[in-house]
Write a protein that holds these residues in place. Structure first.
Motif, PDB file in Angstrom:
ATOM      1  N   GLN A  13       0.835  -1.196   0.000  1.00  0.00           N
ATOM      2  CA  GLN A  13       0.000   0.000   0.000  1.00  0.00           C
ATOM      3  C   GLN A  13       0.872   1.248   0.000  1.00  0.00           C
ATOM      4  OE1 GLN A  13      -2.615  -0.326   3.402  1.00  0.00           O
ATOM      5  NE2 GLN A  13      -4.081  -1.571   2.265  1.00  0.00           N
ATOM      6  N   PRO A  14       0.339   2.365  -0.494  1.00  0.00           N
ATOM      7  CA  PRO A  14       1.082   3.626  -0.414  1.00  0.00           C
ATOM      8  C   PRO A  14       1.514   3.921   1.019  1.00  0.00           C
ATOM      9  CG  PRO A  14      -0.830   3.883  -1.822  1.00  0.00           C
ATOM     10  CD  PRO A  14      -0.953   2.524  -1.185  1.00  0.00           C
ATOM     11  N   GLY A  15       2.762   4.357   1.150  1.00  0.00           N
ATOM     12  CA  GLY A  15       3.318   4.599   2.472  1.00  0.00           C
ATOM     13  C   GLY A  15       4.017   3.401   3.065  1.00  0.00           C
ATOM     14  N   GLY A  16       3.871   2.265   2.438  1.00  0.00           N
ATOM     15  CA  GLY A  16       4.482   1.040   2.938  1.00  0.00           C
ATOM     16  C   GLY A  16       5.924   0.893   2.522  1.00  0.00           C
ATOM     17  N   SER A  17       6.499  -0.255   2.880  1.00  0.00           N
ATOM     18  CA  SER A  17       7.912  -0.522   2.631  1.00  0.00           C
ATOM     19  C   SER A  17       8.104  -1.887   1.982  1.00  0.00           C
ATOM     20  CB  SER A  17       8.698  -0.491   3.949  1.00  0.00           C
ATOM     21  OG  SER A  17       8.618   0.769   4.571  1.00  0.00           O
ATOM     22  N   ASP A  58      24.533   6.637  -4.953  1.00  0.00           N
ATOM     23  CA  ASP A  58      23.914   7.764  -5.639  1.00  0.00           C
ATOM     24  C   ASP A  58      22.461   7.401  -5.907  1.00  0.00           C
ATOM     25  OD1 ASP A  58      24.468   9.628  -8.722  1.00  0.00           O
ATOM     26  OD2 ASP A  58      23.797  10.287  -6.745  1.00  0.00           O
ATOM     27  N   TYR A  59      21.574   8.388  -5.860  1.00  0.00           N
ATOM     28  CA  TYR A  59      20.148   8.140  -5.981  1.00  0.00           C
ATOM     29  C   TYR A  59      19.503   9.082  -6.984  1.00  0.00           C
ATOM     30  CZ  TYR A  59      20.805   5.686  -1.542  1.00  0.00           C
ATOM     31  OH  TYR A  59      21.246   4.827  -0.563  1.00  0.00           O
ATOM     32  N   ALA A  60      18.452   8.602  -7.610  1.00  0.00           N
ATOM     33  CA  ALA A  60      17.599   9.475  -8.398  1.00  0.00           C
ATOM     34  C   ALA A  60      16.894  10.439  -7.451  1.00  0.00           C
ATOM     35  CB  ALA A  60      16.580   8.654  -9.177  1.00  0.00           C
ATOM     36  N   GLY A  65      16.007  10.037   0.112  1.00  0.00           N
ATOM     37  CA  GLY A  65      15.361  10.135   1.410  1.00  0.00           C
ATOM     38  C   GLY A  65      14.361   9.029   1.681  1.00  0.00           C
ATOM     39  N   ARG A  66      14.016   8.256   0.650  1.00  0.00           N
ATOM     40  CA  ARG A  66      13.049   7.166   0.827  1.00  0.00           C
ATOM     41  C   ARG A  66      13.683   5.791   0.587  1.00  0.00           C
ATOM     42  NH1 ARG A  66       8.856   6.671  -2.534  1.00  0.00           N
ATOM     43  NH2 ARG A  66       9.858   7.704  -4.324  1.00  0.00           N
ATOM     44  N   PHE A  67      14.620   5.728  -0.342  1.00  0.00           N
ATOM     45  CA  PHE A  67      15.262   4.462  -0.705  1.00  0.00           C
ATOM     46  C   PHE A  67      16.705   4.465  -0.201  1.00  0.00           C
ATOM     47  CE2 PHE A  67      12.653   3.370  -4.798  1.00  0.00           C
ATOM     48  CZ  PHE A  67      11.479   3.569  -4.086  1.00  0.00           C
ATOM     49  N   THR A  68      17.173   3.280   0.183  1.00  0.00           N
ATOM     50  CA  THR A  68      18.553   3.107   0.603  1.00  0.00           C
ATOM     51  C   THR A  68      19.140   1.883  -0.080  1.00  0.00           C
ATOM     52  OG1 THR A  68      18.072   4.067   2.770  1.00  0.00           O
ATOM     53  CG2 THR A  68      20.125   2.821   2.543  1.00  0.00           C
ATOM     54  N   ILE A  69      20.258   2.081  -0.764  1.00  0.00           N
ATOM     55  CA  ILE A  69      20.946   0.984  -1.435  1.00  0.00           C
ATOM     56  C   ILE A  69      22.132   0.544  -0.578  1.00  0.00           C
ATOM     57  CG2 ILE A  69      22.466   2.504  -2.781  1.00  0.00           C
ATOM     58  CD1 ILE A  69      22.176   0.518  -5.122  1.00  0.00           C
ATOM     59  N   SER A  70      22.381  -0.755  -0.568  1.00  0.00           N
ATOM     60  CA  SER A  70      23.527  -1.267   0.168  1.00  0.00           C
ATOM     61  C   SER A  70      24.061  -2.509  -0.538  1.00  0.00           C
ATOM     62  CB  SER A  70      23.155  -1.595   1.624  1.00  0.00           C
ATOM     63  OG  SER A  70      22.156  -2.592   1.671  1.00  0.00           O
ATOM     64  N   LEU A  82      17.924  -3.058  -1.785  1.00  0.00           N
ATOM     65  CA  LEU A  82      17.279  -1.752  -1.915  1.00  0.00           C
ATOM     66  C   LEU A  82      16.147  -1.707  -0.906  1.00  0.00           C
ATOM     67  CD1 LEU A  82      17.354   0.900  -3.563  1.00  0.00           C
ATOM     68  CD2 LEU A  82      15.500  -0.063  -4.942  1.00  0.00           C
ATOM     69  N   GLU A  83      16.324  -0.890   0.118  1.00  0.00           N
ATOM     70  CA  GLU A  83      15.287  -0.686   1.120  1.00  0.00           C
ATOM     71  C   GLU A  83      14.424   0.475   0.642  1.00  0.00           C
ATOM     72  OE1 GLU A  83      15.424  -2.672   4.010  1.00  0.00           O
ATOM     73  OE2 GLU A  83      13.396  -1.971   4.386  1.00  0.00           O
ATOM     74  N   MET A  84      13.137   0.195   0.436  1.00  0.00           N
ATOM     75  CA  MET A  84      12.236   1.205  -0.101  1.00  0.00           C
ATOM     76  C   MET A  84      11.188   1.537   0.941  1.00  0.00           C
ATOM     77  SD  MET A  84      11.777  -0.188  -4.001  1.00  0.00           S
ATOM     78  CE  MET A  84      10.872  -1.646  -3.509  1.00  0.00           C
ATOM     79  N   ASN A  85      11.159   2.778   1.373  1.00  0.00           N
ATOM     80  CA  ASN A  85      10.202   3.244   2.376  1.00  0.00           C
ATOM     81  C   ASN A  85       9.300   4.318   1.802  1.00  0.00           C
ATOM     82  OD1 ASN A  85      11.311   1.614   4.549  1.00  0.00           O
ATOM     83  ND2 ASN A  85      13.029   3.056   4.598  1.00  0.00           N
ATOM     84  N   ASN A  86       8.182   4.526   2.468  1.00  0.00           N
ATOM     85  CA  ASN A  86       7.223   5.549   2.039  1.00  0.00           C
ATOM     86  C   ASN A  86       6.926   5.425   0.549  1.00  0.00           C
ATOM     87  OD1 ASN A  86       5.496   7.745   2.182  1.00  0.00           O
ATOM     88  ND2 ASN A  86       7.141   9.263   2.027  1.00  0.00           N
ATOM     89  N   LEU A  87       6.600   4.231   0.125  1.00  0.00           N
ATOM     90  CA  LEU A  87       6.374   3.975  -1.298  1.00  0.00           C
ATOM     91  C   LEU A  87       5.165   4.728  -1.807  1.00  0.00           C
ATOM     92  CD1 LEU A  87       7.318   0.233  -1.307  1.00  0.00           C
ATOM     93  CD2 LEU A  87       8.264   1.934  -2.875  1.00  0.00           C
TER      94      LEU A  87
END
Length: 119
Positions: A13-17, A58-60, A65-70, A82-87
């Motif tokens: 859902q929107p806002g999810g991760s 580096d991020y688009a 601020g929402r996604f984190t790559i590691s 890829l951690e995706m938050n506040n989708l």
């Protein structure tokens, strides 16, 4: 040769991760940067985030601020996450993991994993 495989897509859902994972195996000694791309419906493939062998990310603008790559690795495999938050609904796409022997030159690709953001 390098084999790339993604996992972790799904419906949220929107806002999810969600957390996407990727493993690259084979000639991993040749890998320099790794990245996540996505292709939204009706659009061209675009770079979402990438990370160098030294760990510089580096991020688009749309995901900052929402996604984190590691990335981390063992002897035979490089792992990328890829951690995706506040989708958002606009994040709906097929996400691809890619590996580059030279910085930014992505030649090894996974099959893609679908991310759907919908209420």
């Amino acid at each position: 040769q390098v084999q790339v495989t993604e996992s972790g897509g799904g419906l949220v859902q929107p806002g999810g991760s969600l957390r996407l994972s990727c493993s690259a195996s084979g000639a991993v000694f040749s890998i320099n940067s790794m990245g996540w791309y996505r292709q939204r419906p009706g659009a061209e493939r675009e770079l979402v985030a990438d990370i160098s062998s030294g760990g510089v990310a580096d991020y688009a603008e749309s995901v900052k601020g929402r996604f984190t790559i590691s990335r981390n690795n063992d002897r035979n495999t490089v792992y990328l996450h890829l951690e995706m938050n506040n989708l958002k609904v606009d994040d709906k796409a097929v996400y691809y993991c890619a590996a580059a022997p030279d910085p930014g030159q992505y030649v090894y690709w996974g099959q893609g994993t679908q991310v759907t953001v919908s209420s």
